[in-house]
Design a protein around this motif. Structure first.
Motif, PDB file in Angstrom:
ATOM      1  N   GLU A   1      -1.501   0.850  -2.590  1.00 61.15           N
ATOM      2  CA  GLU A   1      -2.989   0.255  -2.171  1.00 61.15           C
ATOM      3  C   GLU A   1      -2.756  -0.523  -0.806  1.00 61.15           C
ATOM      4  OE1 GLU A   1      -1.849  -0.041  -5.360  1.00 61.15           O
ATOM      5  OE2 GLU A   1      -2.991   1.818  -6.036  1.00 61.15           O
ATOM      6  N   THR A   2      -1.809  -1.221  -0.616  1.00 61.19           N
ATOM      7  CA  THR A   2      -1.756  -2.174   0.416  1.00 61.19           C
ATOM      8  C   THR A   2      -0.570  -1.766   1.510  1.00 61.19           C
ATOM      9  OG1 THR A   2      -0.163  -3.640  -0.638  1.00 61.19           O
ATOM     10  CG2 THR A   2      -2.484  -3.892  -0.896  1.00 61.19           C
ATOM     11  N   THR A   3       0.644  -0.833   1.261  1.00 59.21           N
ATOM     12  CA  THR A   3       1.533  -0.875   2.030  1.00 59.21           C
ATOM     13  C   THR A   3       2.098   0.735   2.278  1.00 59.21           C
ATOM     14  OG1 THR A   3       2.083  -2.984   1.149  1.00 59.21           O
ATOM     15  CG2 THR A   3       3.913  -1.625   2.398  1.00 59.21           C
TER      16      THR A   3
ATOM     17  N   THR B   1       0.672   1.595  14.629  1.00 60.54           N
ATOM     18  CA  THR B   1      -0.197   0.518  14.147  1.00 60.54           C
ATOM     19  C   THR B   1      -0.775  -0.289  15.139  1.00 60.54           C
ATOM     20  OG1 THR B   1       1.936  -1.208  14.467  1.00 60.54           O
ATOM     21  CG2 THR B   1       1.637  -0.313  12.418  1.00 60.54           C
TER      22      THR B   1
ATOM     23  N   PRO C   1       1.976  -2.968   6.584  1.00 58.28           N
ATOM     24  CA  PRO C   1       0.664  -2.966   6.093  1.00 58.28           C
ATOM     25  C   PRO C   1      -0.279  -1.928   6.266  1.00 58.28           C
ATOM     26  CG  PRO C   1       1.378  -4.948   6.845  1.00 58.28           C
ATOM     27  CD  PRO C   1       2.345  -4.225   7.021  1.00 58.28           C
ATOM     28  N   ARG C   2      -0.994  -1.346   5.340  1.00 54.25           N
ATOM     29  CA  ARG C   2      -1.828  -0.328   5.487  1.00 54.25           C
ATOM     30  C   ARG C   2      -2.945  -0.462   6.617  1.00 54.25           C
ATOM     31  NH1 ARG C   2      -3.229   3.354   0.458  1.00 54.25           N
ATOM     32  NH2 ARG C   2      -4.916   4.347   1.636  1.00 54.25           N
ATOM     33  N   ASP C   3      -3.584  -1.829   6.276  1.00 52.74           N
ATOM     34  CA  ASP C   3      -4.784  -2.436   7.205  1.00 52.74           C
ATOM     35  C   ASP C   3      -4.309  -2.294   8.743  1.00 52.74           C
ATOM     36  OD1 ASP C   3      -3.044  -4.656   6.840  1.00 52.74           O
ATOM     37  OD2 ASP C   3      -4.808  -5.754   6.486  1.00 52.74           O
ATOM     38  N   LEU C   4      -3.061  -2.261   8.877  1.00 48.72           N
ATOM     39  CA  LEU C   4      -2.533  -2.394  10.381  1.00 48.72           C
ATOM     40  C   LEU C   4      -2.591  -0.945  10.917  1.00 48.72           C
ATOM     41  CD1 LEU C   4       0.057  -5.147  10.441  1.00 48.72           C
ATOM     42  CD2 LEU C   4      -2.482  -5.237  11.147  1.00 48.72           C
TER      43      LEU C   4
ATOM     44  N   THR D   1      -2.837   2.828  12.003  1.00 47.27           N
ATOM     45  CA  THR D   1      -3.879   3.719  12.740  1.00 47.27           C
ATOM     46  C   THR D   1      -3.921   4.969  12.520  1.00 47.27           C
ATOM     47  OG1 THR D   1      -2.892   3.584  14.949  1.00 47.27           O
ATOM     48  CG2 THR D   1      -4.731   1.913  14.709  1.00 47.27           C
TER      49      THR D   1
END
Length: 153
Positions: A125-127, A106, A140-143, A145
């Motif tokens: 979608e998010t996790t 991450t 969280p998926r947005d963190l 890499t």
């Protein structure tokens, strides 16, 4: 940076692979070599990738690339398996590797940790959900890499 021809090559290679019962995992064009090397990694969803899969894909893709005249100069085509150390990217890969040990990186660190190791549970979608010794970790998926099979286990 991705080579500008990659989207066209993906558009050409994806149906070729599908016709052979294969999937394109990644495509990289190494133009810093002479001649340049086009590397295509493929996946067989029904069994381990074999030399026969790579040969069939290589012949079919080479014919399509030549017919499409996408790459104007001489190049070397390499078709291979991405191997077990590859990153998980697609929904299908996350389903196929459920229960496998993974390493999740991450950035920035999540809960003061940049690398998470555990068994892959699922993603939405998010996790991404990870099992660490029976404890569910929700990252969280947005963190995230990178999600990669953990070869150390």
């Amino acid at each position: 940076m991705t080579h500008p021809l990659i989207p066209q090559i993906i558009d050409l290679a994806t149906p070729v692979a599908a016709e052979l019962g294969l999937e394109v995992v990644s495509i990289v064009f190494h133009t810093n070599q002479s001649p340049p090397v086009l590397r295509v990694d493929i996946f067989n969803p029904l069994q381990d990738i074999g030399l026969d899969d790579c040969e069939r894909m290589s012949r079919a893709l080479e014919a399509s690339l030549d017919a499409g005249e996408i790459i104007p100069d001489a190049y070397v085509l390499e078709v291979s398996s991405p191997g077990i150390s590859r990153q998980l990217v697609t929904d299908r890969e996350f389903i196929s590797f459920k229960g496998f040990p993974v390493v999740i990186s991450t950035s920035p660190p999540y809960e003061q940790q940049q690398e998470w190791i555990g068994l892959l549970m699922r993603r939405d979608e998010t996790t991404v959900y990870l099992n660490q010794k029976g404890r569910v970790i929700k990252i969280p998926r947005d963190l995230i890499t990178k999600v990669q099979i953990d070869e150390r286990s």
